[in-house]
Motif scaffolding. Structure first.
Motif, PDB file in Angstrom:
ATOM      1  N   LEU A   1       1.090  -1.397  -0.139  1.00 26.39           N
ATOM      2  CA  LEU A   1      -0.172   0.047  -0.145  1.00 26.39           C
ATOM      3  C   LEU A   1       0.852   1.068   0.125  1.00 26.39           C
ATOM      4  CD1 LEU A   1      -2.835  -0.941   2.747  1.00 26.39           C
ATOM      5  CD2 LEU A   1      -3.058  -0.665   0.147  1.00 26.39           C
TER       6      LEU A   1
ATOM      7  N   LEU B   1      -4.213   1.822  -6.390  1.00 28.62           N
ATOM      8  CA  LEU B   1      -5.069   2.086  -5.114  1.00 28.62           C
ATOM      9  C   LEU B   1      -6.190   2.285  -5.930  1.00 28.62           C
ATOM     10  CD1 LEU B   1      -2.910   3.525  -2.243  1.00 28.62           C
ATOM     11  CD2 LEU B   1      -2.702   1.170  -2.785  1.00 28.62           C
TER      12      LEU B   1
ATOM     13  N   GLY C   1      -8.024   1.682  -0.935  1.00 30.02           N
ATOM     14  CA  GLY C   1      -6.738   1.402  -0.799  1.00 30.02           C
ATOM     15  C   GLY C   1      -6.630   2.879   0.111  1.00 30.02           C
TER      16      GLY C   1
END
Length: 107
Positions: free
Chosen positions: A24, A78, A82
């Motif tokens: 991430l 993302l 996310g």
């Protein structure tokens, strides 16, 4: 009653292990190709990165974009979901930075 006992329980279930947080973080600035992502997450094997990315795509954290060209190109980015998790994790990362020496010294 639901599957989780509290919000932290649900968040940790989505995170599942040490790699997803690092992935991430590596994706926070925009789309990244697989090779770049592997270099950005030191210590992860190719197999583990593939597995983690598949899980993160299935849970809606990551978007996989395939460009049909020669040679083929795949980028990971993302999703809004996310990004929201990255935002939520930022204070925890700051806490870890602040206390890293103490944490490293733990038996």
């Amino acid at each position: 009653m639901g599957k989780y006992t509290c919000g932290l329980d649900a968040a940790i279930a989505v995170m599942g292990g040490k790699w997803k947080g690092l992935i991430l973080f590596a994706l926070q600035d925009g789309p990244v190709r697989f090779g770049e992502l592997r270099r950005a997450v030191p210590g992860i094997s190719e197999r583990m990165l593939i597995l983690q990315l598949r899980e993160m795509e299935a849970s809606g954290l990551v978007h996989r974009e395939v460009y049909h060209q020669v040679p083929p190109k795949v980028e990971y980015s993302l999703t809004d979901f996310g990004h929201s998790l990255n935002t939520a994790m930022a204070p925890l990362g700051e806490w870890g930075e602040e206390h890293m020496e103490r944490i490293e010294a733990l038996p």
